[in-house]
Enzyme design. Structure first.
Site, PDB file in Angstrom:
ATOM      1  N   HIS A  79       2.915   4.638  -5.153  1.00 15.18           N
ATOM      2  CA  HIS A  79       3.630   6.038  -5.665  1.00 15.18           C
ATOM      3  C   HIS A  79       4.012   5.447  -6.985  1.00 15.18           C
ATOM      4  CE1 HIS A  79       7.235   3.025  -5.183  1.00 15.18           C
ATOM      5  NE2 HIS A  79       7.050   2.522  -3.665  1.00 15.18           N
ATOM      6  N   GLU A  80       4.368   5.665  -7.704  1.00 13.38           N
ATOM      7  CA  GLU A  80       4.638   5.627  -9.270  1.00 13.38           C
ATOM      8  C   GLU A  80       5.070   4.374  -9.478  1.00 13.38           C
ATOM      9  OE1 GLU A  80       3.377   6.789 -12.588  1.00 13.38           O
ATOM     10  OE2 GLU A  80       2.434   8.383 -10.822  1.00 13.38           O
ATOM     11  N   HIS A  92       4.600   1.088  -8.352  1.00 13.54           N
ATOM     12  CA  HIS A  92       3.605   0.642  -7.762  1.00 13.54           C
ATOM     13  C   HIS A  92       2.956   0.616  -8.934  1.00 13.54           C
ATOM     14  CE1 HIS A  92       4.044   1.318  -3.144  1.00 13.54           C
ATOM     15  NE2 HIS A  92       4.249  -0.285  -3.400  1.00 13.54           N
ATOM     16  N   GLY A 122       1.012  -1.558   0.107  1.00 13.84           N
ATOM     17  CA  GLY A 122      -0.410  -0.134   0.248  1.00 13.84           C
ATOM     18  C   GLY A 122       0.652   1.090  -0.025  1.00 13.84           C
TER      19      GLY A 122
HETATM   20  P1  AMP Z   1       6.113  -1.967  -1.555  1.00 11.49           P
HETATM   21  O1  AMP Z   1       4.704  -1.763  -1.137  1.00 11.49           O
HETATM   22  O2  AMP Z   1       6.946  -1.739  -1.367  1.00 11.49           O
HETATM   23  O3  AMP Z   1       6.178  -3.886  -0.885  1.00 11.49           O
HETATM   24  O4  AMP Z   1       6.224  -2.517  -2.910  1.00 11.49           O
HETATM   25  C1  AMP Z   1       5.488  -3.246  -3.881  1.00 11.49           C
HETATM   26  C2  AMP Z   1       6.541  -4.195  -5.094  1.00 11.49           C
HETATM   27  O5  AMP Z   1       6.561  -2.336  -5.581  1.00 11.49           O
HETATM   28  C3  AMP Z   1       7.221  -4.393  -5.350  1.00 11.49           C
HETATM   29  O6  AMP Z   1       7.587  -5.641  -6.136  1.00 11.49           O
HETATM   30  C4  AMP Z   1       8.427  -3.553  -4.904  1.00 11.49           C
HETATM   31  O7  AMP Z   1       9.886  -3.973  -5.815  1.00 11.49           O
HETATM   32  C5  AMP Z   1       7.318  -2.438  -6.364  1.00 11.49           C
HETATM   33  N1  AMP Z   1       7.957  -1.338  -5.873  1.00 11.49           N
HETATM   34  C6  AMP Z   1       8.420  -0.354  -4.612  1.00 11.49           C
HETATM   35  N2  AMP Z   1       9.264   0.517  -5.098  1.00 11.49           N
HETATM   36  C7  AMP Z   1       9.630   0.528  -6.388  1.00 11.49           C
HETATM   37  C8  AMP Z   1      10.055   2.073  -7.680  1.00 11.49           C
HETATM   38  N3  AMP Z   1      10.435   3.213  -7.411  1.00 11.49           N
HETATM   39  N4  AMP Z   1       9.525   0.871  -8.951  1.00 11.49           N
HETATM   40  C9  AMP Z   1       9.544  -0.143  -8.808  1.00 11.49           C
HETATM   41  N5  AMP Z   1       8.977  -0.902  -8.602  1.00 11.49           N
HETATM   42  C10 AMP Z   1       8.919  -0.954  -6.888  1.00 11.49           C
END
Ligand code: AMP
Length: 284
Positions: A34-35, A37, A31
Protein backbone atom coordinates in the site's frame (compact mmCIF):
# COMPACT_ATOMS: atom_id res chain seq x y z
CA UNK A 1 13.58 -5.28 -12.72
CA UNK A 2 14.65 -8.72 -11.61
CA UNK A 3 12.89 -11.14 -9.26
CA UNK A 4 15.25 -13.30 -7.25
CA UNK A 5 14.17 -16.30 -5.23
CA UNK A 6 17.38 -17.75 -3.87
CA UNK A 7 19.75 -16.55 -1.17
CA UNK A 8 22.77 -17.32 -3.34
CA UNK A 9 21.32 -15.40 -6.30
CA UNK A 10 20.50 -12.38 -4.16
CA UNK A 11 23.97 -12.40 -2.58
CA UNK A 12 25.61 -12.63 -5.98
CA UNK A 13 23.85 -9.62 -7.53
CA UNK A 14 24.28 -7.50 -4.39
CA UNK A 15 28.01 -8.28 -4.23
CA UNK A 16 28.32 -7.35 -7.93
CA UNK A 17 26.46 -4.07 -7.44
CA UNK A 18 28.60 -3.23 -4.41
CA UNK A 19 31.80 -4.07 -6.31
CA UNK A 20 30.65 -1.68 -9.04
CA UNK A 21 30.62 1.00 -6.34
CA UNK A 22 26.83 1.34 -6.06
CA UNK A 23 24.97 2.07 -2.83
CA UNK A 24 22.26 -0.42 -1.96
CA UNK A 25 18.96 0.36 -0.22
CA UNK A 26 16.86 -2.43 1.28
CA UNK A 27 13.13 -2.26 2.01
CA UNK A 28 11.91 -5.35 3.88
CA UNK A 29 8.16 -6.05 3.42
CA UNK A 30 5.65 -8.85 3.69
CA UNK A 31 4.05 -7.80 0.39
CA UNK A 32 0.49 -6.73 -0.40
CA UNK A 33 1.83 -3.22 -0.79
CA UNK A 34 0.00 0.00 0.00
CA UNK A 35 1.11 3.64 0.08
CA UNK A 36 3.03 3.02 3.31
CA UNK A 37 5.28 0.51 1.55
CA UNK A 38 5.56 2.78 -1.48
CA UNK A 39 6.73 5.68 0.67
CA UNK A 40 9.63 3.53 1.90
CA UNK A 41 10.46 2.39 -1.63
CA UNK A 42 10.43 6.00 -2.88
CA UNK A 43 12.74 7.10 -0.08
CA UNK A 44 15.11 4.24 -0.92
CA UNK A 45 14.95 5.15 -4.62
CA UNK A 46 15.92 8.74 -3.84
CA UNK A 47 18.77 7.84 -1.56
CA UNK A 48 20.39 4.75 -3.04
CA UNK A 49 21.57 3.70 -6.47
CA UNK A 50 20.22 0.18 -6.19
CA UNK A 51 16.87 -0.62 -4.54
CA UNK A 52 16.15 -4.13 -3.24
CA UNK A 53 12.69 -4.84 -1.83
CA UNK A 54 12.03 -8.13 -0.10
CA UNK A 55 8.58 -9.68 -0.20
CA UNK A 56 8.43 -12.43 2.37
CA UNK A 57 5.67 -13.39 4.78
CA UNK A 58 7.91 -14.50 7.60
CA UNK A 59 6.47 -17.56 9.39
CA UNK A 60 8.85 -17.03 12.33
CA UNK A 61 7.10 -13.85 13.41
CA UNK A 62 3.57 -15.31 13.53
CA UNK A 63 2.21 -17.10 16.59
CA UNK A 64 0.50 -20.49 16.17
CA UNK A 65 -2.98 -18.90 16.49
CA UNK A 66 -2.15 -15.98 14.20
CA UNK A 67 -2.89 -15.21 10.55
CA UNK A 68 0.19 -16.57 8.73
CA UNK A 69 -1.94 -18.62 6.29
CA UNK A 70 -4.56 -15.92 5.67
CA UNK A 71 -2.11 -13.00 5.52
CA UNK A 72 -2.99 -11.09 2.30
CA UNK A 73 -0.77 -11.82 -0.67
CA UNK A 74 -0.87 -10.43 -4.23
CA UNK A 75 2.57 -10.84 -5.68
CA UNK A 76 1.62 -9.93 -9.28
CA UNK A 77 0.30 -6.58 -8.07
CA UNK A 78 3.46 -5.98 -6.02
CA UNK A 79 5.54 -6.72 -9.13
CA UNK A 80 3.57 -4.18 -11.19
CA UNK A 81 4.02 -1.56 -8.47
CA UNK A 82 7.72 -2.36 -8.15
CA UNK A 83 8.21 -1.80 -11.87
CA UNK A 84 6.44 1.54 -11.78
CA UNK A 85 8.45 2.65 -8.74
CA UNK A 86 11.79 1.78 -10.34
CA UNK A 87 12.72 -1.06 -7.97
CA UNK A 88 15.81 -2.92 -9.19
CA UNK A 89 15.37 -6.26 -7.45
CA UNK A 90 12.57 -8.02 -5.63
CA UNK A 91 13.84 -10.68 -3.25
CA UNK A 92 11.07 -13.26 -2.97
CA UNK A 93 12.38 -16.39 -1.26
CA UNK A 94 10.27 -19.32 -0.07
CA UNK A 95 10.11 -20.14 3.64
CA UNK A 96 12.23 -23.24 2.94
CA UNK A 97 14.86 -21.12 1.24
CA UNK A 98 15.30 -18.88 4.29
CA UNK A 99 14.68 -21.57 6.91
CA UNK A 100 15.94 -24.94 5.73
CA UNK A 101 15.35 -27.97 7.98
CA UNK A 102 18.73 -27.47 9.62
CA UNK A 103 17.88 -23.91 10.80
CA UNK A 104 18.47 -23.34 14.54
CA UNK A 105 19.58 -19.74 15.21
CA UNK A 106 17.36 -16.94 16.48
CA UNK A 107 18.10 -13.33 17.38
CA UNK A 108 16.64 -12.14 20.65
CA UNK A 109 16.64 -8.51 21.74
CA UNK A 110 16.00 -8.61 25.48
CA UNK A 111 13.53 -6.28 27.25
CA UNK A 112 12.52 -4.29 24.17
CA UNK A 113 10.88 -7.42 22.74
CA UNK A 114 8.76 -8.23 25.76
CA UNK A 115 6.68 -5.08 26.20
CA UNK A 116 3.81 -3.58 24.17
CA UNK A 117 3.17 -5.84 21.16
CA UNK A 118 5.71 -8.37 22.45
CA UNK A 119 3.46 -9.08 25.44
CA UNK A 120 0.50 -10.08 23.31
CA UNK A 121 2.64 -11.68 20.60
CA UNK A 122 5.31 -13.78 22.37
CA UNK A 123 8.18 -14.62 20.04
CA UNK A 124 7.05 -12.11 17.41
CA UNK A 125 10.06 -9.81 17.65
CA UNK A 126 12.48 -12.72 17.78
CA UNK A 127 11.08 -13.69 14.39
CA UNK A 128 11.39 -10.12 13.15
CA UNK A 129 14.96 -9.60 14.38
CA UNK A 130 16.05 -12.95 12.95
CA UNK A 131 14.65 -12.38 9.48
CA UNK A 132 15.91 -8.79 9.32
CA UNK A 133 19.43 -9.82 10.30
CA UNK A 134 19.32 -12.53 7.63
CA UNK A 135 18.17 -9.97 5.03
CA UNK A 136 20.93 -7.58 6.10
CA UNK A 137 23.52 -10.32 5.72
CA UNK A 138 22.20 -11.43 2.35
CA UNK A 139 21.83 -7.95 0.82
CA UNK A 140 24.45 -6.03 2.86
CA UNK A 141 22.56 -2.78 2.32
CA UNK A 142 24.07 0.64 2.95
CA UNK A 143 20.68 1.80 4.19
CA UNK A 144 17.49 0.02 5.26
CA UNK A 145 14.05 1.62 5.26
CA UNK A 146 11.33 0.95 7.84
CA UNK A 147 8.05 2.59 8.88
CA UNK A 148 7.29 4.35 12.15
CA UNK A 149 3.96 2.48 11.97
CA UNK A 150 5.82 -0.40 13.64
CA UNK A 151 7.59 1.78 16.20
CA UNK A 152 8.68 -1.07 18.46
CA UNK A 153 10.05 -3.01 15.49
CA UNK A 154 12.08 0.03 14.42
CA UNK A 155 13.60 0.36 17.91
CA UNK A 156 14.43 -3.33 18.04
CA UNK A 157 16.15 -3.20 14.67
CA UNK A 158 18.12 -0.17 15.77
CA UNK A 159 19.23 -2.20 18.81
CA UNK A 160 20.32 -5.12 16.60
CA UNK A 161 22.30 -2.78 14.33
CA UNK A 162 24.05 -1.07 17.27
CA UNK A 163 24.57 -4.17 19.41
CA UNK A 164 25.92 -6.32 16.59
CA UNK A 165 27.97 -3.52 14.96
CA UNK A 166 26.22 -3.69 11.61
CA UNK A 167 27.13 -1.15 8.95
CA UNK A 168 23.59 -0.27 7.98
CA UNK A 169 22.03 3.15 8.15
CA UNK A 170 18.51 2.85 9.53
CA UNK A 171 15.95 5.19 7.96
CA UNK A 172 12.55 5.43 9.68
CA UNK A 173 9.71 7.03 7.73
CA UNK A 174 6.43 8.52 8.95
CA UNK A 175 3.12 6.68 9.12
CA UNK A 176 1.01 6.97 5.98
CA UNK A 177 -2.70 7.21 6.75
CA UNK A 178 -6.08 6.89 5.03
CA UNK A 179 -8.23 10.00 4.81
CA UNK A 180 -9.96 9.31 8.13
CA UNK A 181 -6.59 8.83 9.82
CA UNK A 182 -6.49 5.01 9.88
CA UNK A 183 -2.87 3.93 9.49
CA UNK A 184 -2.45 1.99 6.26
CA UNK A 185 -1.89 -1.71 6.85
CA UNK A 186 -2.19 -4.85 4.75
CA UNK A 187 -4.45 -6.18 7.53
CA UNK A 188 -7.03 -3.43 6.91
CA UNK A 189 -8.20 -5.76 4.14
CA UNK A 190 -9.73 -7.99 6.84
CA UNK A 191 -12.17 -5.26 7.95
CA UNK A 192 -15.79 -5.33 6.78
CA UNK A 193 -17.38 -1.92 6.06
CA UNK A 194 -18.65 -1.40 9.64
CA UNK A 195 -15.31 -2.45 11.10
CA UNK A 196 -13.49 -0.24 8.62
CA UNK A 197 -15.30 2.84 9.84
CA UNK A 198 -14.95 1.77 13.50
CA UNK A 199 -11.18 1.42 12.96
CA UNK A 200 -10.79 5.19 12.74
CA UNK A 201 -11.10 5.19 16.55
CA UNK A 202 -7.42 4.30 16.97
CA UNK A 203 -6.18 7.49 15.37
CA UNK A 204 -8.98 9.55 16.91
CA UNK A 205 -7.86 8.43 20.35
CA UNK A 206 -4.26 9.39 19.52
CA UNK A 207 -5.44 12.80 18.37
CA UNK A 208 -7.32 13.17 21.64
CA UNK A 209 -4.11 12.36 23.51
CA UNK A 210 -2.18 14.94 21.53
CA UNK A 211 -4.90 17.51 22.20
CA UNK A 212 -4.73 16.80 25.94
CA UNK A 213 -0.95 17.16 25.97
CA UNK A 214 -1.16 20.38 23.99
CA UNK A 215 -3.68 21.60 26.57
CA UNK A 216 -1.08 21.02 29.29
CA UNK A 217 -2.00 17.56 30.59
CA UNK A 218 1.14 15.67 31.64
CA UNK A 219 -0.25 12.77 33.67
CA UNK A 220 0.07 9.54 31.65
CA UNK A 221 -2.69 7.66 33.54
CA UNK A 222 -5.14 10.48 32.84
CA UNK A 223 -4.34 10.46 29.13
CA UNK A 224 -4.60 6.67 28.96
CA UNK A 225 -7.93 6.66 30.73
CA UNK A 226 -9.37 9.32 28.40
CA UNK A 227 -8.22 7.29 25.38
CA UNK A 228 -9.71 4.16 26.91
CA UNK A 229 -13.06 5.81 27.55
CA UNK A 230 -13.18 6.98 23.97
CA UNK A 231 -12.34 3.59 22.47
CA UNK A 232 -14.72 1.75 24.76
CA UNK A 233 -17.58 3.74 23.29
CA UNK A 234 -16.96 1.96 20.00
CA UNK A 235 -18.81 -1.38 20.27
CA UNK A 236 -16.64 -3.17 17.68
CA UNK A 237 -13.39 -2.22 19.45
CA UNK A 238 -11.58 -4.18 22.16
CA UNK A 239 -8.39 -2.71 23.61
CA UNK A 240 -5.29 -4.93 23.72
CA UNK A 241 -3.08 -2.21 25.22
CA UNK A 242 -2.60 1.54 25.42
CA UNK A 243 0.82 2.60 26.56
CA UNK A 244 2.79 5.76 27.16
CA UNK A 245 6.52 5.12 27.11
CA UNK A 246 9.87 6.77 26.78
CA UNK A 247 10.37 6.79 23.00
CA UNK A 248 13.93 5.47 23.23
CA UNK A 249 13.68 2.55 25.65
CA UNK A 250 9.93 1.79 25.82
CA UNK A 251 9.81 2.14 29.60
CA UNK A 252 6.39 3.19 30.78
CA UNK A 253 6.26 6.79 31.95
CA UNK A 254 4.05 8.39 34.57
CA UNK A 255 4.30 11.87 33.22
CA UNK A 256 4.89 13.27 29.79
CA UNK A 257 8.31 14.75 29.41
CA UNK A 258 10.81 14.69 26.55
CA UNK A 259 10.21 12.23 23.74
CA UNK A 260 7.30 9.90 24.48
CA UNK A 261 5.62 7.27 22.39
CA UNK A 262 1.90 6.75 22.74
CA UNK A 263 1.24 3.31 21.31
CA UNK A 264 -1.87 1.18 21.16
CA UNK A 265 -3.19 -2.08 19.83
CA UNK A 266 -6.93 -2.55 19.44
CA UNK A 267 -8.99 -5.43 18.09
CA UNK A 268 -11.64 -4.28 15.66
CA UNK A 269 -13.76 -7.40 15.42
CA UNK A 270 -11.16 -10.15 15.04
CA UNK A 271 -8.52 -7.90 13.46
CA UNK A 272 -5.76 -6.56 15.66
CA UNK A 273 -4.61 -3.09 14.57
CA UNK A 274 -1.77 -0.96 15.91
CA UNK A 275 -0.98 2.72 15.76
CA UNK A 276 1.20 5.22 17.57
CA UNK A 277 2.17 8.83 17.97
CA UNK A 278 5.51 10.34 18.90
CA UNK A 279 5.40 13.45 21.05
CA UNK A 280 8.28 15.69 21.96
CA UNK A 281 7.34 17.97 24.81
CA UNK A 282 10.79 19.15 25.78
CA UNK A 283 10.35 22.84 26.43
CA UNK A 284 7.07 22.89 24.47
P1 AMP B 1 4.90 -5.05 6.43
O1 AMP B 1 4.77 -5.46 5.01
O2 AMP B 1 3.58 -4.81 7.11
O3 AMP B 1 5.84 -5.92 7.22
O4 AMP B 1 5.58 -3.62 6.43
C1 AMP B 1 6.80 -3.40 5.77
C2 AMP B 1 7.34 -2.05 6.17
O5 AMP B 1 6.40 -1.04 5.83
C3 AMP B 1 7.58 -1.92 7.67
O6 AMP B 1 8.79 -1.21 7.88
C4 AMP B 1 6.40 -1.12 8.14
O7 AMP B 1 6.65 -0.35 9.31
C5 AMP B 1 6.16 -0.23 6.95
N1 AMP B 1 4.76 0.25 6.96
C6 AMP B 1 3.65 -0.50 7.09
N2 AMP B 1 2.55 0.29 7.11
C7 AMP B 1 3.00 1.57 7.02
C8 AMP B 1 2.35 2.85 7.00
N3 AMP B 1 1.04 2.97 7.09
N4 AMP B 1 3.14 3.94 6.90
C9 AMP B 1 4.49 3.83 6.81
N5 AMP B 1 5.15 2.66 6.82
C10 AMP B 1 4.42 1.54 6.93
Amino acid sequence: MEIIETVSGMKRVCREEARAGKTIGLVPTMGYWHEGHLSLIRAARKRCQVVVVSVFVNPLQFGPQEDYQQYPRDFSRDIRLAKSEGVDYIFHPSAEELYPQSFKTEVEVRELSNTLCGKSRPGHFKGVATVVLKLFNIVRPDAAFFGQKDAQQALIIKRVIDDLDLDVELVILPIIREEDGLAMSSRNLYLNPQERSAAAILYKSLQKARELVRGGERRAPVIISRMKQMIEQEPLARIDYISLTDADNLWEVDSIEGKVLIALAVFIGKTRLIDNLLLDVSGA
